[in-house]
Scaffold this motif. Structure first.
Motif, PDB file in Angstrom:
ATOM      1  N   CYS A  23       0.970  -1.246  -0.349  1.00  0.00           N
ATOM      2  CA  CYS A  23      -0.059   0.313   0.010  1.00  0.00           C
ATOM      3  C   CYS A  23       1.197   1.006   0.067  1.00  0.00           C
ATOM      4  CB  CYS A  23      -1.027   0.019   0.994  1.00  0.00           C
ATOM      5  SG  CYS A  23      -2.010  -1.603   1.284  1.00  0.00           S
ATOM      6  N   ILE A  24       2.684   1.505  -0.126  1.00  0.00           N
ATOM      7  CA  ILE A  24       2.985   2.697  -0.277  1.00  0.00           C
ATOM      8  C   ILE A  24       3.237   2.235   1.436  1.00  0.00           C
ATOM      9  CG2 ILE A  24       3.817   4.382  -1.287  1.00  0.00           C
ATOM     10  CD1 ILE A  24       1.766   3.987  -3.362  1.00  0.00           C
ATOM     11  N   SER A  25       2.586   3.104   1.965  1.00  0.00           N
ATOM     12  CA  SER A  25       2.288   3.279   3.164  1.00  0.00           C
ATOM     13  C   SER A  25       1.925   2.563   4.362  1.00  0.00           C
ATOM     14  CB  SER A  25       1.460   5.151   3.701  1.00  0.00           C
ATOM     15  OG  SER A  25      -0.198   4.430   3.723  1.00  0.00           O
ATOM     16  N   MET A  26       2.470   2.224   5.486  1.00  0.00           N
ATOM     17  CA  MET A  26       2.062   1.433   6.531  1.00  0.00           C
ATOM     18  C   MET A  26       0.725   1.023   6.349  1.00  0.00           C
ATOM     19  SD  MET A  26       4.866   0.939   9.604  1.00  0.00           S
ATOM     20  CE  MET A  26       3.866   0.392  10.077  1.00  0.00           C
ATOM     21  N   ALA A  27       0.343  -0.320   6.313  1.00  0.00           N
ATOM     22  CA  ALA A  27      -0.815  -1.368   6.563  1.00  0.00           C
ATOM     23  C   ALA A  27      -0.903  -1.294   8.227  1.00  0.00           C
ATOM     24  CB  ALA A  27      -1.547  -2.287   5.046  1.00  0.00           C
ATOM     25  N   LEU A  28      -2.411  -0.865   8.542  1.00  0.00           N
ATOM     26  CA  LEU A  28      -2.231  -1.145  10.001  1.00  0.00           C
ATOM     27  C   LEU A  28      -3.423  -2.196  10.395  1.00  0.00           C
ATOM     28  CD1 LEU A  28      -2.151   2.218  11.655  1.00  0.00           C
ATOM     29  CD2 LEU A  28      -0.619   0.448  11.778  1.00  0.00           C
ATOM     30  N   THR A  29      -5.322  -2.038   9.313  1.00  0.00           N
ATOM     31  CA  THR A  29      -6.058  -2.532   9.465  1.00  0.00           C
ATOM     32  C   THR A  29      -6.339  -3.798   8.262  1.00  0.00           C
ATOM     33  OG1 THR A  29      -7.880  -3.719  10.269  1.00  0.00           O
ATOM     34  CG2 THR A  29      -7.206  -1.032  10.343  1.00  0.00           C
ATOM     35  N   CYS A  30      -7.379  -4.775   7.906  1.00  0.00           N
ATOM     36  CA  CYS A  30      -7.759  -4.500   6.685  1.00  0.00           C
ATOM     37  C   CYS A  30      -9.514  -5.024   7.263  1.00  0.00           C
ATOM     38  CB  CYS A  30      -7.166  -5.622   5.687  1.00  0.00           C
ATOM     39  SG  CYS A  30      -6.589  -6.932   6.224  1.00  0.00           S
ATOM     40  N   GLY A  36     -16.089 -10.487  -0.885  1.00  0.00           N
ATOM     41  CA  GLY A  36     -14.885 -10.599  -0.719  1.00  0.00           C
ATOM     42  C   GLY A  36     -14.189 -10.044  -2.507  1.00  0.00           C
ATOM     43  N   THR A  37     -15.006  -8.989  -2.992  1.00  0.00           N
ATOM     44  CA  THR A  37     -14.127  -8.262  -4.434  1.00  0.00           C
ATOM     45  C   THR A  37     -13.740  -7.366  -3.828  1.00  0.00           C
ATOM     46  OG1 THR A  37     -16.313  -6.952  -3.805  1.00  0.00           O
ATOM     47  CG2 THR A  37     -16.245  -9.669  -5.311  1.00  0.00           C
ATOM     48  N   LEU A  38     -13.811  -6.514  -3.040  1.00  0.00           N
ATOM     49  CA  LEU A  38     -12.924  -5.683  -2.000  1.00  0.00           C
ATOM     50  C   LEU A  38     -12.406  -5.744  -1.107  1.00  0.00           C
ATOM     51  CD1 LEU A  38     -14.968  -2.970  -3.934  1.00  0.00           C
ATOM     52  CD2 LEU A  38     -13.070  -3.201  -4.728  1.00  0.00           C
ATOM     53  N   LEU A  39     -11.238  -4.839  -0.719  1.00  0.00           N
ATOM     54  CA  LEU A  39      -9.808  -4.989   0.113  1.00  0.00           C
ATOM     55  C   LEU A  39     -10.289  -3.982   1.124  1.00  0.00           C
ATOM     56  CD1 LEU A  39      -8.903  -6.736   2.722  1.00  0.00           C
ATOM     57  CD2 LEU A  39      -7.352  -7.135   1.578  1.00  0.00           C
ATOM     58  N   ALA A  40     -10.718  -3.128   1.973  1.00  0.00           N
ATOM     59  CA  ALA A  40     -10.903  -1.985   2.739  1.00  0.00           C
ATOM     60  C   ALA A  40      -9.035  -1.768   3.492  1.00  0.00           C
ATOM     61  CB  ALA A  40     -11.397  -1.128   3.245  1.00  0.00           C
ATOM     62  N   VAL A  41      -7.744  -1.459   3.014  1.00  0.00           N
ATOM     63  CA  VAL A  41      -6.882  -1.475   3.672  1.00  0.00           C
ATOM     64  C   VAL A  41      -6.736  -0.204   4.726  1.00  0.00           C
ATOM     65  CG1 VAL A  41      -4.274  -1.879   4.010  1.00  0.00           C
ATOM     66  CG2 VAL A  41      -5.698  -3.114   2.761  1.00  0.00           C
ATOM     67  N   GLY A  42      -6.938   0.261   6.305  1.00  0.00           N
ATOM     68  CA  GLY A  42      -5.948   1.385   6.712  1.00  0.00           C
ATOM     69  C   GLY A  42      -4.654   1.380   6.806  1.00  0.00           C
ATOM     70  N   CYS A  43      -4.156   2.791   6.746  1.00  0.00           N
ATOM     71  CA  CYS A  43      -2.853   2.747   6.805  1.00  0.00           C
ATOM     72  C   CYS A  43      -2.143   4.009   7.716  1.00  0.00           C
ATOM     73  CB  CYS A  43      -2.525   3.485   5.187  1.00  0.00           C
ATOM     74  SG  CYS A  43      -2.594   2.510   4.292  1.00  0.00           S
ATOM     75  N   ASN A  44      -1.292   3.955   7.932  1.00  0.00           N
ATOM     76  CA  ASN A  44      -0.639   4.797   9.285  1.00  0.00           C
ATOM     77  C   ASN A  44      -0.616   6.398   9.009  1.00  0.00           C
ATOM     78  OD1 ASN A  44       1.611   4.285   7.770  1.00  0.00           O
ATOM     79  ND2 ASN A  44       2.759   4.876   9.432  1.00  0.00           N
ATOM     80  N   ASP A  45      -0.743   6.651   7.730  1.00  0.00           N
ATOM     81  CA  ASP A  45      -0.839   8.060   7.384  1.00  0.00           C
ATOM     82  C   ASP A  45      -2.305   8.557   6.927  1.00  0.00           C
ATOM     83  OD1 ASP A  45      -1.645   6.775   5.232  1.00  0.00           O
ATOM     84  OD2 ASP A  45       0.076   7.563   3.686  1.00  0.00           O
ATOM     85  N   GLY A  46      -3.023   7.573   6.962  1.00  0.00           N
ATOM     86  CA  GLY A  46      -4.677   8.142   7.497  1.00  0.00           C
ATOM     87  C   GLY A  46      -5.152   7.742   6.299  1.00  0.00           C
ATOM     88  N   ARG A  47      -4.866   7.597   5.422  1.00  0.00           N
ATOM     89  CA  ARG A  47      -5.324   7.140   3.895  1.00  0.00           C
ATOM     90  C   ARG A  47      -6.150   5.732   3.816  1.00  0.00           C
ATOM     91  NH1 ARG A  47      -1.570   7.724  -1.062  1.00  0.00           N
ATOM     92  NH2 ARG A  47      -0.195   6.559   0.246  1.00  0.00           N
ATOM     93  N   HIS A  65      -7.551  10.288   7.293  1.00  0.00           N
ATOM     94  CA  HIS A  65      -8.147  10.668   8.184  1.00  0.00           C
ATOM     95  C   HIS A  65      -6.030  11.750   8.385  1.00  0.00           C
ATOM     96  CE1 HIS A  65     -11.008   9.222  10.762  1.00  0.00           C
ATOM     97  NE2 HIS A  65     -10.974   8.526   9.540  1.00  0.00           N
ATOM     98  N   ILE A  66      -5.959  12.075   9.459  1.00  0.00           N
ATOM     99  CA  ILE A  66      -4.989  12.892   9.224  1.00  0.00           C
ATOM    100  C   ILE A  66      -3.949  12.013  10.205  1.00  0.00           C
ATOM    101  CG2 ILE A  66      -3.359  15.105  10.188  1.00  0.00           C
ATOM    102  CD1 ILE A  66      -6.040  16.607   9.961  1.00  0.00           C
ATOM    103  N   HIS A  67      -4.168  11.449  11.371  1.00  0.00           N
ATOM    104  CA  HIS A  67      -3.763  10.530  12.241  1.00  0.00           C
ATOM    105  C   HIS A  67      -3.566   8.587  11.468  1.00  0.00           C
ATOM    106  CE1 HIS A  67      -2.477  13.207  15.364  1.00  0.00           C
ATOM    107  NE2 HIS A  67      -3.703  13.616  15.010  1.00  0.00           N
ATOM    108  N   PRO A  68      -3.266   7.588  11.826  1.00  0.00           N
ATOM    109  CA  PRO A  68      -3.403   6.565  11.498  1.00  0.00           C
ATOM    110  C   PRO A  68      -4.789   5.461  11.903  1.00  0.00           C
ATOM    111  CG  PRO A  68      -1.566   6.716  12.844  1.00  0.00           C
ATOM    112  CD  PRO A  68      -2.058   7.561  13.119  1.00  0.00           C
ATOM    113  N   VAL A  69      -5.752   4.864  11.195  1.00  0.00           N
ATOM    114  CA  VAL A  69      -6.693   4.463  10.921  1.00  0.00           C
ATOM    115  C   VAL A  69      -6.448   2.981  11.748  1.00  0.00           C
ATOM    116  CG1 VAL A  69      -8.212   3.418   9.250  1.00  0.00           C
ATOM    117  CG2 VAL A  69      -6.963   4.902   8.202  1.00  0.00           C
TER     118      VAL A  69
END
Length: 560
Positions: A23-30, A36-47, A65-69
């Motif tokens: 995800c280029i930035s660090m993934a924290l949660t998914c 199961g067609t789409l996977l949402a990944v929350g990253c530490n840069d808020g994306r 977000h501005i802070h990690p998801v």
């Protein structure tokens, strides 16, 4: 669709690593959507990065977000996504447009979010050191759920499979079952460790099919219960768990547990290392251990809703685990019997005749009669795996896939686009909160011709007696996102490119140097003849890579 074939052949759990999603930035949660067609990944840069799981490509990036998801959950129809960040803000997103519909500000960090499985207007929120909160999105109201002990507010909560009840668990091992609509206590029981000692509840997870749920406790045992038995026992009941799952050898504590899509298997991620343990629910035996890279810590685990695929997150990267696909190149006889070696085949006299002359005319029965029936090829049968047990039809308004807009890397050099000086005003862009690639950062939303973006309504949730100085566990643990931020992901901007390309081109007089290292000669945006001449002399493009002479001449001749 080959989903019907999954059930019948062999084991239904992943066996080996099947690549990663960067995800280029660090993934924290998914989290997967319902199909199961789409996977949402929350990253530490808020994306929030939404992956098309069939093509394994990024379908959308929401700058949420501005802070990690720290937590994510899809709505039932897939059109909405609710997210929480470590700065105590819960946001509701429209997946198609990337717009924020609503925001809620909480006094303490959010440990978990869950959309109501059926009602698109309700979201369950578990704040730190607080009783769980049930949000109503339409009127921005909230209800604080009752707890067993007001002094113990380390409470986790989850909706059951259809959202009729909410199960809550505290640090003293007490489970309460509440009616979702009235918040009345329906049943309760205490999780004990054999003797009278109690153990803290870390998480409660429900299977997508069936009535089973699991409880992950601090004593490193995963207990599986039947929800129907809990309701039958009533208040202060003493139900026995169907299974107790644990790692007897290493006494592994569990970071994250969940059921497989069909509810037949349970996967648990170790809190010590990147290792996934898979048990068969009916028997309780350990069937597989999947080992990731040594030294990595696991952050999240999600099982695909309909396929034997697991997504796990460690060191900011999403790892995919799947079955080993073995190709079969065997030869088959006409009756689909597999052959080990060549066999002499005796052809019948009438095998390839249009009409069998020697055949008598018996009455058509069985398979022969079925051949003459008309086959319906117009009506579409619902896919069983996508329907709940109380539904006969699929949800046709559901959002299974996202349209992907083609991305223009450098709009100034697009020969078919508007002139360079007008590109800034007329380039249509998505709103500032959502973009489908990194190139959108250079473009500003235009002020003319685009309807003004509605501002998301922000509601402050006030909770009595909740400390406001709490820090989210993601930020407080060792090896947190901040310390890994420098090493994870690809280098961004010119700093990373300077490391890769130590020899940078010197700009000529009158040349313009772009931030990414490209050199263009004088003239607005390198669009005129002078700009191309300057580029030909330099012979260098973005990041200092050389261009062949023949290409340069063709480029100049074509544009002049």
């Amino acid at each position: 669709m080959n989903l019907e074939l999954l059930e019948s052949f062999g084991q239904n759990y992943p066996e080996e690593a099947d690549g990663t999603l960067d995800c280029i930035s660090m993934a924290l949660t998914c989290t997967f959507n319902r199909w199961g067609t789409l996977l949402a990944v929350g990253c530490n840069d808020g994306r929030i990065v939404i992956w098309d799981f069939l093509t394994r490509g990024i379908a959308k990036i929401i700058s949420a977000h501005i802070h990690p998801v720290c937590s994510l959950c899809w709505s039932r129809d897939g059109h909405k996504l609710v997210s929480a960040s470590t700065d105590n803000i819960v946001s509701l997103w429209d997946v198609l447009t990337g717009d924020c519909d609503q925001r809620f500000r909480f006094p303490s960090p959010i440990l978990k979010l869950q959309y109501h499985p059926r009602d698109l207007d309700k979201v369950l929120v578990c704040p730190m050191k607080s009783a769980p909160v049930l949000l109503t999105l339409s009127d921005s109201k909230h209800v604080v759920l009752p707890v067993d002990d007001d002094s113990d507010l380390n409470v986790v909560a989850a909706f059951d499979r259809r959202g009729e009840y909410i199960y809550t668990g505290n640090a003293k091992g007490k489970i309460l079952v509440l009616n979702t609509d009235t918040q009345d206590l329906v049943a309760s029981f205490r999780v004990t460790t054999g003797t009278s000692n109690t153990t803290a509840i870390k998480s409660i997870e429900f299977a997508r099919k069936g009535s089973c749920f699991l409880i992950n406790t601090a004593d490193r045992i995963i207990r599986v219960y039947d929800g129907r038995e809990i309701l039958t026992c009533g208040r202060d009941g003493e139900p026995e768990p169907m299974q107790k799952l644990q790692d007897l050898v290493n006494r592994t504590p569990w970071k994250r547990c969940c059921f497989s899509g069909d509810g037949e298997y349970i996967v648990a991620g170790s809190a010590r290392q990147h290792a996934l343990y898979i048990w068969e629910k009916s028997i309780g035996n350990l069937v597989k251990i999947l080992h990731g890279t040594r030294g990595e810590l696991l952050l999240d685990v999600a099982w695909h809703p309909v396929r034997p695929i697991i997504a796990s997150i460690s060191s900011g990267v999403v790892s995919i685990w799947a079955q080993n696909q073995v190709e079969n190149w065997s030869a088959f006889a006409p009756d689909f019997k597999e052959l080990d070696e060549n066999v002499e085949y005796e052809e019948r006299e009438s095998e390839f005749d249009i009409e069998d002359e020697d055949k008598s005319e018996p009455e058509q029965t069985g398979a022969d009669a079925a051949e003459d029936e008309e086959v319906d090829v117009t009506s579409v049968d619902p896919i069983v795996a996508f329907c709940s047990s109380d539904e006969e039809l699929e949800d046709f308004k559901a959002l299974l896939y996202l349209p992907i807009a083609p991305e223009v890397e450098d709009p100034e050099e697009n020969p078919f686009g508007p002139p360079p000086d007008a590109a800034g005003q007329t380039t249509p862009v998505e709103d500032g909160s959502a973009h489908t690639g990194s190139g959108d950062k250079k473009r500003q939303p235009s002020s003319e011709g685009v309807p003004p973006k509605k501002k998301a309504r922000t509601t402050t949730i006030e909770l009595q007696g909740v400390p406001s100085d709490e820090v989210h566990p993601l930020l407080g643990v060792k090896g947190d996102s901040k310390s890994k931020k420098k090493t994870a992901g690809r280098p961004k901007g010119s700093k990373g490119k300077e490391k890769d390309f130590p020899f940078r081109p010197k700009p000529y007089r009158g040349d313009r140097v772009y931030p990414d290292g490209a050199v263009a000669g004088g003239g607005a945006g390198g669009g005129g003849g002078g700009g191309m001449k300057g580029r030909a002399e330099g012979g260098l493009t973005a990041a200092g890579s050389l261009v062949s002479q023949s290409y340069k001449q063709h480029d100049i001749g074509g544009l002049d």
